[in-house]
Design a protein around this motif. Structure first.
Motif, short mmCIF file in Angstrom:
data_model
loop_
_atom_site.label_atom_id
_atom_site.label_comp_id
_atom_site.label_asym_id
_atom_site.label_seq_id
_atom_site.Cartn_x
_atom_site.Cartn_y
_atom_site.Cartn_z
N TRP A 1 26.36 -24.90 -47.31
CA TRP A 1 25.20 -24.26 -46.69
C TRP A 1 24.56 -23.27 -47.65
CZ3 TRP A 1 23.97 -25.16 -41.45
CH2 TRP A 1 24.89 -25.94 -40.74
N ILE A 2 23.30 -22.93 -47.37
CA ILE A 2 22.64 -21.81 -48.04
C ILE A 2 21.99 -20.95 -46.96
CG2 ILE A 2 20.49 -23.10 -48.49
CD1 ILE A 2 20.37 -21.45 -51.18
N ASP A 3 22.24 -19.65 -47.04
CA ASP A 3 21.66 -18.78 -46.03
C ASP A 3 20.31 -18.22 -46.49
OD1 ASP A 3 22.07 -16.50 -47.64
OD2 ASP A 3 23.87 -15.87 -46.55
N ASP A 4 19.68 -17.44 -45.65
CA ASP A 4 18.34 -16.93 -45.94
C ASP A 4 18.30 -15.97 -47.12
OD1 ASP A 4 17.15 -18.46 -44.00
OD2 ASP A 4 16.91 -16.83 -42.55
N THR A 5 19.46 -15.46 -47.54
CA THR A 5 19.49 -14.57 -48.70
C THR A 5 19.72 -15.33 -50.00
OG1 THR A 5 21.87 -14.14 -48.67
CG2 THR A 5 20.50 -12.76 -47.24
N GLY A 6 19.92 -16.66 -49.88
CA GLY A 6 20.18 -17.48 -51.07
C GLY A 6 21.65 -17.67 -51.38
N GLN A 7 22.52 -17.09 -50.56
CA GLN A 7 23.96 -17.24 -50.78
C GLN A 7 24.44 -18.59 -50.25
OE1 GLN A 7 26.38 -14.24 -48.89
NE2 GLN A 7 28.27 -15.05 -49.75
N THR A 8 25.21 -19.31 -51.07
CA THR A 8 25.80 -20.57 -50.62
C THR A 8 27.23 -20.32 -50.14
OG1 THR A 8 26.54 -21.16 -52.84
CG2 THR A 8 24.38 -21.99 -52.16
N PHE A 9 27.64 -21.14 -49.20
CA PHE A 9 29.00 -21.04 -48.66
C PHE A 9 29.38 -22.38 -48.07
CE2 PHE A 9 26.13 -20.03 -45.23
CZ PHE A 9 26.69 -20.57 -44.09
N LYS A 10 30.68 -22.57 -47.87
CA LYS A 10 31.17 -23.82 -47.30
C LYS A 10 31.75 -23.57 -45.92
CE LYS A 10 31.93 -26.31 -51.53
NZ LYS A 10 32.87 -27.02 -52.40
N ALA A 11 31.56 -24.55 -45.05
CA ALA A 11 32.16 -24.52 -43.71
C ALA A 11 33.10 -25.73 -43.62
CB ALA A 11 31.08 -24.61 -42.64
N PRO A 12 34.38 -25.49 -43.34
CA PRO A 12 35.32 -26.61 -43.28
C PRO A 12 35.10 -27.49 -42.05
CG PRO A 12 36.40 -24.57 -42.64
CD PRO A 12 35.01 -24.21 -43.08
N ILE A 13 35.28 -28.79 -42.25
CA ILE A 13 35.27 -29.74 -41.15
C ILE A 13 36.73 -30.03 -40.84
CG2 ILE A 13 34.57 -32.01 -40.33
CD1 ILE A 13 32.46 -31.93 -42.69
N PRO A 14 37.21 -29.67 -39.65
CA PRO A 14 38.63 -29.87 -39.36
C PRO A 14 39.01 -31.35 -39.36
CG PRO A 14 37.46 -29.08 -37.41
CD PRO A 14 36.48 -29.10 -38.53
N ARG A 15 40.25 -31.61 -39.71
CA ARG A 15 40.76 -32.98 -39.74
C ARG A 15 40.71 -33.58 -38.33
NH1 ARG A 15 46.16 -34.44 -42.77
NH2 ARG A 15 45.09 -32.90 -44.00
N PHE A 16 40.28 -34.85 -38.27
CA PHE A 16 40.30 -35.58 -37.02
C PHE A 16 40.77 -37.00 -37.31
CE2 PHE A 16 36.04 -35.96 -38.73
CZ PHE A 16 35.67 -37.28 -38.50
N THR A 17 41.19 -37.69 -36.25
CA THR A 17 41.77 -39.02 -36.39
C THR A 17 40.79 -40.10 -35.96
OG1 THR A 17 43.98 -38.12 -35.98
CG2 THR A 17 43.71 -40.49 -35.65
N LEU A 18 40.78 -41.18 -36.72
CA LEU A 18 40.10 -42.41 -36.35
C LEU A 18 41.21 -43.37 -35.96
CD1 LEU A 18 37.76 -42.72 -39.48
CD2 LEU A 18 37.18 -41.70 -37.27
N SER A 19 41.15 -43.91 -34.76
CA SER A 19 42.23 -44.78 -34.30
C SER A 19 41.70 -45.78 -33.27
CB SER A 19 43.34 -43.94 -33.66
OG SER A 19 44.33 -44.77 -33.11
N ILE A 20 42.13 -47.05 -33.44
CA ILE A 20 41.77 -48.01 -32.41
C ILE A 20 42.57 -47.67 -31.16
CG2 ILE A 20 41.20 -49.78 -34.11
CD1 ILE A 20 43.77 -51.24 -33.36
N PRO A 21 42.08 -48.04 -29.97
CA PRO A 21 42.80 -47.69 -28.73
C PRO A 21 44.22 -48.25 -28.72
CG PRO A 21 40.59 -48.48 -28.24
CD PRO A 21 40.83 -48.72 -29.71
N ARG A 22 45.10 -47.50 -28.14
CA ARG A 22 46.50 -47.87 -27.91
C ARG A 22 47.33 -48.00 -29.17
NH1 ARG A 22 43.12 -50.30 -24.76
NH2 ARG A 22 43.02 -52.26 -25.89
N VAL A 23 46.87 -47.42 -30.29
CA VAL A 23 47.69 -47.42 -31.51
C VAL A 23 48.50 -46.14 -31.58
CG1 VAL A 23 47.64 -47.31 -34.03
CG2 VAL A 23 46.27 -48.99 -32.84
N LEU A 24 47.87 -45.02 -31.24
CA LEU A 24 48.56 -43.74 -31.23
C LEU A 24 48.83 -43.31 -29.79
CD1 LEU A 24 46.55 -41.78 -33.95
CD2 LEU A 24 48.72 -42.98 -34.20
N HIS A 25 49.92 -42.59 -29.61
CA HIS A 25 50.26 -42.12 -28.26
C HIS A 25 49.60 -40.80 -27.99
CE1 HIS A 25 53.20 -45.29 -27.75
NE2 HIS A 25 53.55 -45.08 -28.99
#
Length: 127
Positions: free
Chosen positions: A103-127
């Motif tokens: 991201w870049i804010d209105d003052t010109g400072q850049t920063f990162k925002a983490p995207i939390p880990r998530f799972t991709l799974s077909i139905p009935r593979v994970l409990h």
């Protein structure tokens, strides 16, 4: 600068299997995911870039870098949000994704925002 979290981007992701576009016999599994982004900080900011790390069940790691999200670079004032849906094709019925948005804010400072880990799974593979 204010020490009371000027940058606070909250990210939530919900994923789902797209069976109609998948072909398990060819090791092609298509997943869609909806990302909700909310600026809970004190300053407005524009999303510049994305960085995804995709780990499949075969131990393959793929990184994706790009400008913005779904062709946009949303600008969020404090309290505003943005939601989009995108997708990924992987070779296994289960994988994880995580990453960050730059991201870049209105003052010109850049920063990162983490995207939390998530799972991709077909139905009935994970409990």
């Amino acid at each position: 600068m204010d020490t009371d979290k000027p940058h606070d981007i909250r990210i939530q992701v919900q994923s789902f299997f797209v069976e109609a576009q998948s072909d398990p016999e060819q090791a092609q599994y298509v997943f869609a995911y909806t990302v909700t982004i909310r600026n809970e900080g004190k300053v407005a900011a524009r999303l510049l870039r994305r960085h995804w790390i995709i780990n499949d069940a075969n131990g393959q790691v793929r990184e994706v870098h790009g400008e913005g999200v779904v062709g946009e670079q949303p600008y969020l004032r404090p309290g505003e949000g943005f939601r989009y849906t995108s997708g990924a094709m992987i070779e296994t019925p289960v994988a994880t994704m995580q990453g960050s948005y730059e991201w870049i804010d209105d003052t010109g400072q850049t920063f990162k925002a983490p995207i939390p880990r998530f799972t991709l799974s077909i139905p009935r593979v994970l409990h």
